[in-house]
Write an enzyme that holds these catalytic residues in place. Sequence first.
Site, mmCIF file in Angstrom:
data_model
loop_
_atom_site.group_PDB
_atom_site.id
_atom_site.type_symbol
_atom_site.label_atom_id
_atom_site.label_comp_id
_atom_site.label_asym_id
_atom_site.label_seq_id
_atom_site.Cartn_x
_atom_site.Cartn_y
_atom_site.Cartn_z
ATOM 1 C CG ASP A 13 -5.021 2.685 0.967
ATOM 2 O OD1 ASP A 13 -5.911 2.102 1.142
ATOM 3 O OD2 ASP A 13 -4.027 2.417 1.849
ATOM 4 N N GLY B 9 -8.347 4.715 7.682
ATOM 5 C CA GLY B 9 -7.914 6.206 7.724
ATOM 6 C C GLY B 9 -6.568 6.391 7.760
ATOM 7 C CG HIS C 105 -9.242 0.522 -0.036
ATOM 8 N ND1 HIS C 105 -8.784 0.637 1.200
ATOM 9 C CD2 HIS C 105 -10.696 0.700 0.205
ATOM 10 C CE1 HIS C 105 -9.647 0.264 2.255
ATOM 11 N NE2 HIS C 105 -11.004 0.460 1.490
ATOM 12 C CG ASP D 103 -6.459 -2.467 3.500
ATOM 13 O OD1 ASP D 103 -5.163 -2.101 4.149
ATOM 14 O OD2 ASP D 103 -7.115 -1.621 2.675
ATOM 15 C CG MET E 231 -10.916 3.795 2.681
ATOM 16 S SD MET E 231 -9.495 3.678 3.436
ATOM 17 C CE MET E 231 -8.404 3.991 2.141
ATOM 18 C CG MET F 182 -7.901 7.766 2.919
ATOM 19 S SD MET F 182 -6.832 7.752 4.566
ATOM 20 C CE MET F 182 -6.043 5.896 4.546
ATOM 21 C CG HIS G 292 -4.216 -1.276 -1.330
ATOM 22 N ND1 HIS G 292 -5.540 -1.980 -1.648
ATOM 23 C CD2 HIS G 292 -4.547 -0.390 -0.321
ATOM 24 C CE1 HIS G 292 -6.142 -1.708 -0.696
ATOM 25 N NE2 HIS G 292 -5.808 -0.715 0.021
ATOM 26 C CB SER H 27 -0.748 -0.038 1.330
ATOM 27 O OG SER H 27 -1.279 1.351 1.406
ATOM 28 C CG MET I 8 -11.846 -1.967 5.862
ATOM 29 S SD MET I 8 -10.007 -1.476 4.811
ATOM 30 C CE MET I 8 -9.140 -0.727 5.941
HETATM 31 C C1 DX5 Z 1 -6.254 1.801 5.821
HETATM 32 C C2 DX5 Z 1 -5.771 1.746 4.484
HETATM 33 C C3 DX5 Z 1 -4.645 0.803 4.240
HETATM 34 C C4 DX5 Z 1 -3.378 1.178 5.024
HETATM 35 C C5 DX5 Z 1 -2.711 -0.188 5.838
HETATM 36 O O1 DX5 Z 1 -7.197 2.911 6.120
HETATM 37 O O2 DX5 Z 1 -6.994 1.312 3.761
HETATM 38 O O3 DX5 Z 1 -4.734 0.205 3.163
HETATM 39 O O4 DX5 Z 1 -2.683 1.658 4.192
HETATM 40 O O5 DX5 Z 1 -1.802 0.280 6.391
HETATM 41 P P1 DX5 Z 1 -0.829 -0.843 7.427
HETATM 42 O O6 DX5 Z 1 -0.600 -1.955 6.516
HETATM 43 O O7 DX5 Z 1 0.358 -0.091 7.755
HETATM 44 O O8 DX5 Z 1 -1.974 -1.274 8.607
HETATM 45 ZN ZN ZN Z 2 -6.673 0.167 1.879
#
Ligand code: DX5
Ligand code: ZN
Length: 233
Positions: free
Chosen positions: A56, A164, A88, A194, A90, A58, A54, A29, A159
């Site tokens: 992310d 976040g 992904h 994840d 969010m 937000m 990946h 990620s 999740m």
């Molecule tokens: C969290 C994200 C994850 C995050 C995971 O909200 O969706 O993809 O990057 O980070 P780690 O692997 O450090 O928990």
């Molecule tokens: Zn993610």
Amino acid sequence: MPALASSGLRFGGARHADKLGSGLLIAPSILSADFARLGADCAAALAAGGDLLHVDVMDGHFVPNLSMGPAICASVHKALPDACLDVHLMVTDPAAYIEPFANAGAAHITFHIEVAPDPRAIIDAIHARGMSAGLAINPDTPAEALLPFLGGVELALVMSVHPGFSGQRFIDRVLPKTRLLRDAAPASVRVQMDGGVAPDTAPACRNHGCDLIVAASAIFGRSDYAAAIRALR
Ligand code: DX5
Ligand code: ZN
């Protein structure tokens, strides 16, 4: 509710599914990458054995953080055109971001059932652009929320932290949800974990049916990405 028809796609969509194979996939990620040297960090994670990237996204509304948008995704795609980009979302309004991320080179888009209780139109819009589609659930959302839609998506994301931020602790009470989804979904559907996945938590993910593991801090937070990915496998 009529069943959602299979798209005929597999995870990775029209461009990437064949290259990814059917075994365990590791998705670094990029949330924990060094954004000042993002292209080099992404290339290094793939050279070290990462199967895909990946991304992310937000919006500061669905989750209490801001991360990256289509411009970053487009830059990564330009630098690494062969990389499979797993977006992904969010965000509170996922439908608004299908076209921007398709144009930015995404191969796959996952969005959250919490913001789209009837997700079929969004799934159709993702498939219409040749991308595979995924549905995600937060730690407090039951796996049963996804059951009506498993026949029409290519990925189910559980999740294992409250979304976040990277670097949070793995919530192991979500593990039975991945087992339930693995048993209920067609074999072609990837089950993704994840959040907080590290060498000590990855075995439980696999034992509960996960075949796609996301890791941010457990890869980019280490100096040797190859050793980090080997440890996750
Ligand atoms: C969290 C994200 C994850 C995050 C995971 O909200 O969706 O993809 O990057 O980070 P780690 O692997 O450090 O928990
Ligand atoms: Zn993610």
